[in-house]
Design a protein around this motif. Structure first.
Motif, PDB file in Angstrom:
ATOM      1  N   MET B 102      49.858  57.420  36.522  1.00 39.23           N
ATOM      2  CA  MET B 102      48.634  57.739  35.818  1.00 39.23           C
ATOM      3  C   MET B 102      47.421  57.354  36.656  1.00 39.23           C
ATOM      4  O   MET B 102      47.443  56.339  37.344  1.00 39.23           O
ATOM      5  N   PHE B 104      43.044  56.978  36.316  1.00 37.42           N
ATOM      6  CA  PHE B 104      42.154  56.658  35.198  1.00 37.42           C
ATOM      7  C   PHE B 104      40.738  57.151  35.414  1.00 37.42           C
ATOM      8  O   PHE B 104      40.349  57.479  36.533  1.00 37.42           O
ATOM      9  N   GLN B 105      39.979  57.119  34.305  1.00 38.67           N
ATOM     10  CA  GLN B 105      38.643  57.684  34.423  1.00 38.67           C
ATOM     11  C   GLN B 105      37.711  56.838  35.248  1.00 38.67           C
ATOM     12  O   GLN B 105      36.916  57.361  36.000  1.00 38.67           O
ATOM     13  N   GLU B 106      37.802  55.526  35.125  1.00 35.71           N
ATOM     14  CA  GLU B 106      36.828  54.764  35.882  1.00 35.71           C
ATOM     15  C   GLU B 106      37.486  54.007  37.007  1.00 35.71           C
ATOM     16  O   GLU B 106      38.078  52.955  36.807  1.00 35.71           O
ATOM     17  N   THR B 109      36.582  50.170  37.759  1.00 33.70           N
ATOM     18  CA  THR B 109      37.152  49.078  36.965  1.00 33.70           C
ATOM     19  C   THR B 109      38.677  49.131  36.949  1.00 33.70           C
ATOM     20  O   THR B 109      39.312  48.190  36.507  1.00 33.70           O
ATOM     21  N   SER B 110      39.243  50.237  37.421  1.00 32.32           N
ATOM     22  CA  SER B 110      40.706  50.340  37.399  1.00 32.32           C
ATOM     23  C   SER B 110      41.351  49.589  38.541  1.00 32.32           C
ATOM     24  O   SER B 110      42.547  49.370  38.539  1.00 32.32           O
ATOM     25  N   LEU B 111      40.554  49.245  39.539  1.00 34.18           N
ATOM     26  CA  LEU B 111      41.104  48.496  40.661  1.00 34.18           C
ATOM     27  C   LEU B 111      40.788  47.026  40.477  1.00 34.18           C
ATOM     28  O   LEU B 111      39.698  46.664  40.038  1.00 34.18           O
ATOM     29  N   ASN B 112      41.750  46.195  40.830  1.00 39.69           N
ATOM     30  CA  ASN B 112      41.561  44.763  40.668  1.00 39.69           C
ATOM     31  C   ASN B 112      40.597  44.242  41.727  1.00 39.69           C
ATOM     32  O   ASN B 112      40.859  44.370  42.915  1.00 39.69           O
ATOM     33  N   PRO B 113      39.465  43.662  41.306  1.00 35.31           N
ATOM     34  CA  PRO B 113      38.427  43.296  42.271  1.00 35.31           C
ATOM     35  C   PRO B 113      38.837  42.215  43.260  1.00 35.31           C
ATOM     36  O   PRO B 113      38.246  42.113  44.326  1.00 35.31           O
ATOM     37  N   VAL B 114      39.831  41.396  42.915  1.00 38.94           N
ATOM     38  CA  VAL B 114      40.130  40.276  43.801  1.00 38.94           C
ATOM     39  C   VAL B 114      41.387  40.490  44.642  1.00 38.94           C
ATOM     40  O   VAL B 114      41.802  39.600  45.373  1.00 38.94           O
ATOM     41  N   LEU B 115      41.998  41.652  44.549  1.00 35.41           N
ATOM     42  CA  LEU B 115      43.169  41.914  45.382  1.00 35.41           C
ATOM     43  C   LEU B 115      42.799  42.973  46.413  1.00 35.41           C
ATOM     44  O   LEU B 115      42.036  43.894  46.135  1.00 35.41           O
ATOM     45  N   GLN B 120      47.278  46.334  46.558  1.00 37.69           N
ATOM     46  CA  GLN B 120      47.366  47.106  45.315  1.00 37.69           C
ATOM     47  C   GLN B 120      48.179  48.370  45.502  1.00 37.69           C
ATOM     48  O   GLN B 120      48.893  48.801  44.597  1.00 37.69           O
ATOM     49  N   TYR B 260      38.344  45.325  50.135  1.00 39.71           N
ATOM     50  CA  TYR B 260      38.409  45.086  48.701  1.00 39.71           C
ATOM     51  C   TYR B 260      37.681  46.212  47.984  1.00 39.71           C
ATOM     52  O   TYR B 260      36.803  46.858  48.572  1.00 39.71           O
ATOM     53  N   HIS B 262      35.234  46.603  46.039  1.00 32.62           N
ATOM     54  CA  HIS B 262      33.776  46.723  45.981  1.00 32.62           C
ATOM     55  C   HIS B 262      33.196  47.231  47.296  1.00 32.62           C
ATOM     56  O   HIS B 262      32.027  47.580  47.375  1.00 32.62           O
ATOM     57  N   ILE B 276      47.743  54.862  44.599  1.00 36.76           N
ATOM     58  CA  ILE B 276      48.638  53.962  43.862  1.00 36.76           C
ATOM     59  C   ILE B 276      49.587  54.780  42.994  1.00 36.76           C
ATOM     60  O   ILE B 276      50.790  54.531  42.940  1.00 36.76           O
TER      61      ILE B 276
END
Lengths: 344, 428, 313
Positions: B102, B104-106, B109-115, B120, B260, B262, B276
């Protein structure tokens, strides 16, 4: 690269804050009348009133504050902190005797506090509104409501008084005999470490035996804050979109909790760990007083009772510095865990 | 056509503080092998909840309370399908990201900011392709040992190879056991007597327990010092990650794994999310409004990317959007949803040529057209509150053709003409 | 669940109650539903009653009611009896009397300190947040300085500098306590300052003072009050700790921390009954713990309920 830049920037900022700390300590000191402040310059035990007056004149303790401040800073940088009545020695020497005892307790208690807090907090969040969660909540509320000094007394009453185990102090008399014998070499002045280095396991166990209750006391009281924060930030992390991505990827619950959520949840916990550390240092004063461990805390408490101004001021300055340095470390760890912060 | 997945009469509720939100009201959709399937409706109509129910990732306080979700995978008998709602969580974990994935729309926010991006994406490989990765690593190690000259590192490499082999053996054993359980479960699929239900529950629990054991074993790899033996494996996976990123048109694929989220732009983030999802070549890709927060040019890029991928590596796409234009462009068949109901299902051409359901008609009339001169129409009224949804057909309060029966019973989904299903009393 | 939010808003508009009042009622209902809150509330009310009726519950004898009467100089504590319902400390100080009047003292310390903190904190925070610039810079750097030294350690040093005693403890807690409130108020104001209705008020020509008192403070005061209520417990705890260390009130004063300090010599009883002096150790500390627990329960629940971010979880 950016992490190193960040660290350099933080160190520069730390110098500014340390200046503030010295200013604050100095202001506190200025409240005390000059006659008592003179003790900072005294290096022997007995001194007469006439000598005191002479010294006030000599060291200009009634000069304007800024002049005194500069002079005081000079004194500090030359390593002269005066004579401590409670330690019956110059402050620096007292510090060298007492500090390792405190350090030892901190070294044992801090990792345990963090582990217990993070572990129970995660447990509470993962089993939200289940019995486990309620149990951790009760533990936390009790933890931050109980007075440190009272819990210590109760622990002593039950374990030492009633069950006859885990005595106060830092070593049994038998152990002390060995400790002060010339055969025992003191490398670090941290008892457990020295015992191992001397290959004296009986001393090691003896010291550890005396460490149990103070450590438990500190854990019970200080892990509560971490626990509560960890729980709520873990809940927040578990509600984020990236958890959904991980789920859709086929990650199992443990992977999600341990890798995806916890790292994010740790960020707010790290930011408050400075506050926690301050609490720990305060708790240390009381814990050492109750369990009669000759560390900085007990020294400070005794100094406060006997108006031992040099010792108090030195300790405030020292603990303030430790705290500021600790906050620097926190910031660096924070930047390591959260890559976003480095850009700011 | 070969069915791939079928949701039959799915009911999903959210048990919130304000009350029970009846988000899905018996939704039925069928996605066939090889088609692009559209799911349209205004925001909050239950599109996302439908696909999350299909993947069984409805998050608390939501729960699937009724219906069947049948999966037709080539691994086992395709005839009747497997009802995944009856299966264990461990089984679902082996399906998600592997057979169905799947996006996602955003993306931000769907990706983990600290990994790191690398981790990922690599996680998909670690979770579903560990055996292949281990084999490859063992092979490269072997090759290195044979060609190697260094004496000391040779021993180290041999040691690593041994550990990897042990791990692979354990993994194969686990796979065999799981396959055995799944076969038995499939035999028990439709039996309803008490003994087989008990056995089914027992097997499901056993499967969960097995997974737990694997996790404990894998924890060893995270221990200090020991964890260094896994570096070779990470290198192997990294090569795959870089290949995948290259394939998806990520510029600078060598360096991106160390970055990362961001540090990437929105379009790149969405590509990572797609990477992913595609890591294990899923049979079905669910795209939940993948372009809704992107710039128009990047939207076009992402849509083209999905189209390309559809023709090369994925079997089917389930595409969720509120953009009817996109549906017309991309999809073969489409379902229109309203307030938790699937109103109408048809081939895209039929739907646009001959919309039947009053809601579909209204929806199509409210879309701006290039040539039309008249004013846009809107559907009167507002979307209902799903805590207290309207009785019967949920559209009846806003429907211009509402009859008495509409407020009493929910209209069944019936086939109006071939491949054109509709849930409305006007056509029965 | 977008539609639920929309509908909720619609419902709210239908009912003709002021939205803030509506919100407050909703929160209060939730607040009172939590059993922990009720426990906290009962504890605090009980303590308040004890504090108010202290002269009736334990009639004072001397001129200073906070001085615990002691009947004799015997060092060994006496167990609970008819004359001493909770037993006595060393030198026969009555524990019951100490607990009752200690409650009154705890409220006095807690309320005085927190009220003074609030006052200073709000004024400085409002100044820093609303005017910004140099005022903000100076005030915030001072709070940074205060934060740089562990609280209890700083308090000890300051008490020593001022001169030991209960008054010194209160003054020190006031001096050291305000930065928390200043920070919170300033933060809230910085957020609110840019809100449209504040800008509208400013555009309408309202004076700065008027804006602060009429528009900003009512909106930011909630979170501060919650912190304040939790802090009453903490303040009492710190004061007790200072008394325990011997920096607060003198021996024989109805101060819980002082009473715990007096129990230190009695944690181990005689050989035949090791727990003989349990009442000396347990009771004063237990009272402190209950007092702090009550405030913490209240504050905890209040934060969960009134803080919109924590709500609906």
């Amino acid at each position: 690269m950016s992490l190193i830049n960040y660290i350099i920037r933080r160190i520069l900022l730390m110098v500014v804050v340390l200046f503030g700390v010295s200013l604050l300590v100095f202001s506190i000191m200025m409240i005390i009348p000059p006659g008592q402040r003179v003790a900072i310059y005294v290096t022997q035990e007995k001194i007469s009133p006439a000598q005191i007056n002479a010294m006030i004149k000599k060291y200009g303790l009634d000069d304007p504050a800024p002049v005194q401040y500069v002079r005081w800073l000079k004194q500090i940088f030359s390593g002269n902190f005066g004579y401590s009545i409670t330690a019956s020695a110059p402050v620096i020497k007292g510090f060298i005797t007492y500090f390792p005892v405190t350090l030892e307790l901190v070294l044992y208690a801090t990792p345990l506090i963090i582990l217990v807090g993070i572990w129970l907090g995660t447990l509470g969040a993962v089993h939200k509104d289940k019995p486990v969660d309620h149990a951790t909540r009760v533990f936390a509320i009790i933890g931050y409501s109980l007075p440190t000094f009272w819990l210590g007394l109760i622990l002593l009453m039950v374990f030492y008084g009633y069950l006859g185990i885990f005595p106060p102090g830092y070593l049994s008399n038998k152990g002390k005999n060995i400790l002060f014998s010339p055969a025992f070499k003191r490398y670090t002045y941290i008892l457990t470490v020295d015992a191992v280095l001397n290959w004296r396991w009986n001393i090691f166990w003896d010291a550890l035996y005396h460490l149990v209750l103070p450590t438990v006391n500190l854990i019970l009281l200080n892990s509560a804050l971490i626990l509560r924060l960890m729980r709520s930030s873990m809940l927040e992390a578990l509600g984020q979109d990236y958890i959904r991505t991980a789920l859709a990827k086929g990650a199992d619950k443990r992977t999600i909790h341990n890798i995806h959520a916890r790292r994010n949840a740790l960020i707010p916990v790290i930011t408050i760990s400075g506050v926690l550390f301050a609490g720990l240092l305060g708790g240390m004063v009381i814990t050492e007083t109750i369990f009669a461990r000759d560390g900085i805390g007990l020294w400070m408490a005794r100094a406060a009772l006997q108006m031992d101004v040099p010792a108090i001021m030195f300790n405030v300055l020292f603990l303030g510095t430790v705290f500021v340095v600790f906050n620097l470390i926190v910031d660096v760890v924070y930047a390591y865990i959260d890559p976003r912060i480095r850009l700011v | 056509m070969q069915k791939l997945i079928e949701a039959r009469d799915v009911y999903t509720n959210f048990f919130t503080f304000e009350g029970v939100v009846k988000a899905l009201n018996g939704v039925s959709i069928i996605v066939n092998q090889g088609e692009t399937y559209g799911l349209v409706g205004e925001s909050g109509c239950g599109k996302s909840v439908t696909v999350r129910s299909i993947m069984r990732i409805v998050q608390s306080p939501g729960r699937i309370v009724g219906g069947k979700i049948l999966l037709f995978l080539s691994r086992e008998d395709k005839g009747q399908g497997i009802d995944i709602l009856k299966r264990s969580e461990a089984y679902m974990e082996s399906i998600r990201g592997n057979d169905i994935s799947m996006i996602f729309q955003e993306a931000s926010t769907s990706l983990n900011p600290v990994l790191s991006i690398g981790y990922q994406v690599a996680e998909s490989f670690l979770l579903h392709r560990l055996d292949e990765m281990l084999k490859e690593t063992i092979d490269t190690l072997k090759a290195e040992i044979e060609s190697g000259k260094l004496f000391i590192t040779g021993w180290w490499k041999k040691f690593q190879g041994l550990l990897f082999k042990a791990e692979l053996k354990g993994l194969e054993r686990y796979t065999d056991m799981v396959a055995g359980i799944d076969r038995r479960l499939y035999e028990l699929e439709d039996s309803t007597d008490k003994i087989s239900i008990d056995e089914r529950n027992h097997l499901n629990r056993k499967r969960d327990r097995l997974k737990k054991t694997v996790f404990v074993v894998q924890c060893v790899r995270h221990l200090p010092f020991i964890k260094h033996y896994g570096k070779k494996l990470h290198k192997t996976i990294r090569i795959h990650v870089i290949d995948l990123l290259k394939e998806l048109g990520v510029p600078n694929p060598q360096n991106v794994p160390d970055m990362y989220p961001h540090e990437l732009s929105g379009g790149m983030q969405q590509r990572i999310v797609i990477a992913i999802a595609l890591a294990c070549h899923p049979k079905l890709l669910i795209a939940d409004e993948p372009t809704s927060n992107l710039d128009v040019t990047i939207q076009a890029q992402i849509i083209d990317l999905i189209k390309n991928l559809k023709s090369t590596s994925i079997a089917s796409v389930l595409f969720i959007t509120h953009d009817l234009g996109l549906v017309a462009e991309m999809c073969d068949r489409v379902t229109v949803m309203y307030a938790g109901d699937a109103c109408e299902t048809a081939a895209v051409k039929d739907l646009f040529k001959e919309p039947l359901h009053p809601y579909t008609k209204g929806l199509l009339r409210s879309v701006p057209k290039l040539k039309a001169q008249k004013e846009l129409e809107s559907i009167p009224g507002t979307v209902p509150n799903l805590i207290h949804p309207p009785s019967g057909c949920r559209f009846h309060p806003r429907c211009p053709h509402a009859k008495d029966i509409c407020s009493e019973d929910k209209p069944p989904l019936t086939e109006h003409s071939e491949g054109h299903f509709i849930a409305c009393y006007l056509y029965t | 669940m977008n539609e639920t939010v929309v509908n909720e808003r619609e419902e709210k508009e239908k009912i003709a109650v002021h939205p803030r009042l509506q919100e407050f009622l909703f929160s209060t209902r939730r607040f009172l539903k939590n059993p922990l809150t009720i426990i906290g509330l009962v504890i605090i009310i009980l303590f308040a009653l004890i504090a108010v009726f202290a002269p009736l519950i334990a009639p004072p004898h001397g001129s200073d009611p906070y001085r615990i009467p002691h009947t004799g100089w015997k060092m060994t504590p006496s167990p609970p009896s008819d004359i001493h319902p909770l037993g006595t400390l060393e030198q026969q100080y009555d524990i019951f009397y100490g607990v009752v009047w200690g409650t009154r003292l705890a409220f006095r310390i807690g309320v005085t300190v927190v009220f003074a903190n609030l006052l200073i904190g709000i004024i400085l925070g409002a100044l820093a947040g609303y005017y910004g610039g140099i005022a903000d810079e100076i005030i915030m750097r001072i709070t940074d300085m205060f934060y740089a030294i562990p609280f209890l350690v700083a308090a000890m040093a300051l008490v020593v500098a001022i001169g030991r005693g209960l008054k010194a403890v209160i003054i020190v807690l006031i001096i050291l306590g305000w930065p928390t409130y200043t920070r919170v108020i300033r933060g809230e104001i910085l957020v609110l300052r840019e809100k449209d209705y504040i800008l509208a008020a400013r555009a309408g020509g309202a004076s700065s003072l008027r804006i602060i008192f009429k528009h900003i403070l009512p909106n930011s005061i909630y979170s501060v009050l919650i912190i304040a209520s939790m802090n009453i417990g903490t303040v009492v705890l710190t004061a007790a700790a200072l008394s325990f260390l011997g920096l607060g009130s003198e021996t024989g004063y109805a101060d819980w921390g002082q009473m715990v300090a007096m129990s230190r010599n009695w944690i181990v009883g005689p050989a035949d009954n090791r727990l003989a002096f349990w009442y000396v150790v347990i009771i004063p500390g237990f009272v402190i713990a209950m007092f702090v627990l009550g405030w913490n329960l209240l504050g905890d629940a209040a934060r969960d309920v009134f803080d919109p971010k924590m709500r609906r979880r």
